[in-house]
Design a protein around this motif. Structure first.
Motif, PDB file in Angstrom:
ATOM      1  N   PRO A   1      45.173 -21.360   1.529  1.00 35.82           N
ATOM      2  CA  PRO A   1      46.014 -21.268   2.721  1.00 35.82           C
ATOM      3  C   PRO A   1      46.924 -20.040   2.665  1.00 35.82           C
ATOM      4  O   PRO A   1      47.362 -19.632   1.591  1.00 35.82           O
ATOM      5  N   LYS A   2      47.217 -19.488   3.818  1.00 31.45           N
ATOM      6  CA  LYS A   2      48.009 -18.264   3.866  1.00 31.45           C
ATOM      7  C   LYS A   2      49.390 -18.444   3.244  1.00 31.45           C
ATOM      8  O   LYS A   2      49.931 -17.508   2.655  1.00 31.45           O
ATOM      9  N   ASN A   3      49.962 -19.641   3.350  1.00 31.19           N
ATOM     10  CA  ASN A   3      51.311 -19.832   2.817  1.00 31.19           C
ATOM     11  C   ASN A   3      51.345 -19.865   1.289  1.00 31.19           C
ATOM     12  O   ASN A   3      52.420 -19.897   0.694  1.00 31.19           O
TER      13      ASN A   3
ATOM     14  N   LEU B   1      43.153 -10.468   1.182  1.00 32.22           N
ATOM     15  CA  LEU B   1      42.347 -10.215   2.374  1.00 32.22           C
ATOM     16  C   LEU B   1      42.400 -11.414   3.307  1.00 32.22           C
ATOM     17  O   LEU B   1      42.233 -12.562   2.874  1.00 32.22           O
ATOM     18  N   ASP B   2      42.676 -11.146   4.600  1.00 30.04           N
ATOM     19  CA  ASP B   2      42.682 -12.223   5.590  1.00 30.04           C
ATOM     20  C   ASP B   2      41.272 -12.763   5.784  1.00 30.04           C
ATOM     21  O   ASP B   2      40.295 -12.009   5.854  1.00 30.04           O
ATOM     22  N   ALA B   3      41.162 -14.080   5.878  1.00 33.73           N
ATOM     23  CA  ALA B   3      39.871 -14.739   6.111  1.00 33.73           C
ATOM     24  C   ALA B   3      40.093 -15.897   7.077  1.00 33.73           C
ATOM     25  O   ALA B   3      40.105 -17.070   6.694  1.00 33.73           O
ATOM     26  N   GLY B   4      40.305 -15.567   8.339  1.00 35.63           N
ATOM     27  CA  GLY B   4      40.578 -16.588   9.346  1.00 35.63           C
ATOM     28  C   GLY B   4      41.926 -17.224   9.108  1.00 35.63           C
ATOM     29  O   GLY B   4      42.961 -16.545   9.060  1.00 35.63           O
ATOM     30  N   ASP B   5      41.942 -18.547   8.948  1.00 35.95           N
ATOM     31  CA  ASP B   5      43.180 -19.268   8.694  1.00 35.95           C
ATOM     32  C   ASP B   5      43.557 -19.264   7.218  1.00 35.95           C
ATOM     33  O   ASP B   5      44.579 -19.838   6.832  1.00 35.95           O
TER      34      ASP B   5
END
Length: 361
Positions: free
Chosen positions: A112-114, A123-127
């Motif tokens: 999770p991003k948090n 690297l961003d991967a959707g959510d």
């Protein structure tokens, strides 16, 4: 829950002892700073010992082109007039199955991003975000020094018949394999380009090793110097890796064929000298072998015979975080020119800047 994907290749044991020689004491090596925060020292040459036909001129001045402004980086964008070049430079990704894209022991976890703190590269991967890790070996204190060029490896060797036959049998094997292992091991390298008709470093290789054969590696950390791609690869993985050669670099004829096919689209690029002004300090380039954008910049650096310190940063490299903190985000290639103070992204604009600053008009 995070899921992990381990992309490490199966180990292949070293098969034979290496053939190497100590660096002759009469030679003078040209080194750059190992720390990105330090200023690279000047390139110094001894015409008596090295026989160079040209050297950095004390009267030469280096400055960016008039009204030069570094471009705003455009992520995932290709300039329309460079699409074909990027496509042909991308063939290596297909034929070499991504060798040189990932560092040793690469693995990725999607979290999770948090869970990723602010200021940490991921690297961003959707959510989610992709958290990348690696397993690296010992780090060399000083950059490895390699003399080579882009393009086909038409080895020039001594005139005896045995060496001629050996040269012919390997003439289609390019030097990208050594650059691939550099990316896998995530080591920094000071490259001395040796394009055809280059006036400086080809001659130096002949004086140091006894013949103009490429690639030629010098390790200032151990005093070892050697020719032969296979021996260089085995030495580097033994000294700075886990001792195992990656699968795609140990398949014999198949490795040779795929390495050659990967070069078809860029045939002739990065192999012949273009007259240039040799700067007092090596340029610094953050890049890695698997990137087609980085390849285009490397070709020009080689053609102009410009020494450059490669800050290798393939996927999983800890140096991605360093560049992220330095520049505000991660993107390669990234050029730092200590001779002019220029720092910039974008491969097409980097190529134009290098030509405008160092090519003899």
């Amino acid at each position: 829950m995070a899921t992990a994907l381990n992309l490490s290749p199966p180990p292949i044991s070293l098969l034979r002892p290496l053939s190497y020689r100590k660096i002759p004491k009469i030679t003078t090596t040209i080194r750059a700073s190992t720390s990105s925060s330090e200023t690279s020292p000047p390139l110094t040459t001894s015409t008596k010992d090295q026989g160079l036909s040209s050297s950095p001129s004390s009267s030469a001045t280096f400055a960016p082109p008039p009204d030069f402004k570094p471009p705003v980086p455009q992520r995932f964008g290709v300039r329309p007039d460079k699409r074909w070049e990027v496509f042909t430079a991308s063939l290596g990704l297909f034929f070499r199955l991504g060798t040189g894209v990932f560092v040793s022991g690469y693995s990725v976890s999607f979290v999770p991003k948090n869970e990723i703190p602010p200021g940490q590269y991921a690297l961003d991967a959707g959510d989610s975000k992709a958290k990348e890790t690696s397993k690296l070996g010992p780090r060399p204190e000083k950059p490895i020094e390699i003399y080579e060029f882009e393009g086909w490896n038409t080895i020039e060797m001594a005139a005896d018949q045995q060496n001629k036959m050996r040269s012919f049998s390997r003439m289609w094997l390019d030097m990208s394999r050594v650059r691939e292992i550099i990316a896998v091991l995530d080591i920094d390298v000071l490259f001395y380009p040796c394009p055809k008709n280059g006036p400086n470093f080809r001659r130096k290789v002949a004086q140091m090793g006894g013949k103009q054969q490429f690639p030629y590696m010098v390790d200032p950390n151990t005093g070892v110097a050697m020719y032969e791609s296979d021996d260089i690869i085995k030495y580097l993985v033994g000294k700075y890796g886990d001792g195992n050669v990656p699968l795609m670099l140990s398949l014999g004829l198949l490795t040779t064929l795929t390495a050659g096919l990967a070069m078809i689209g860029r045939m002739g690029k990065g192999s012949s000298y273009i007259p240039s002004k040799l700067p007092p300090k090596p340029l610094e380039i953050w890049a890695y072998e698997g990137s087609p954008f980085c390849k285009l910049v490397r070709e020009v650096l080689v053609e102009l015979e410009l020494p450059h310190l490669l800050r290798s940063c393939a996927r999983g490299s800890p140096k991605r975080q360093i560049l992220y903190e330095k520049a505000g985000h991660f993107q390669v290639p990234y050029l730092e020119d200590p001779n002019t103070g220029v720092q910039m992204f974008e491969s097409a604009e980097i190529v134009e800047y290098i030509k405008a600053t160092y090519a003899v008009q």
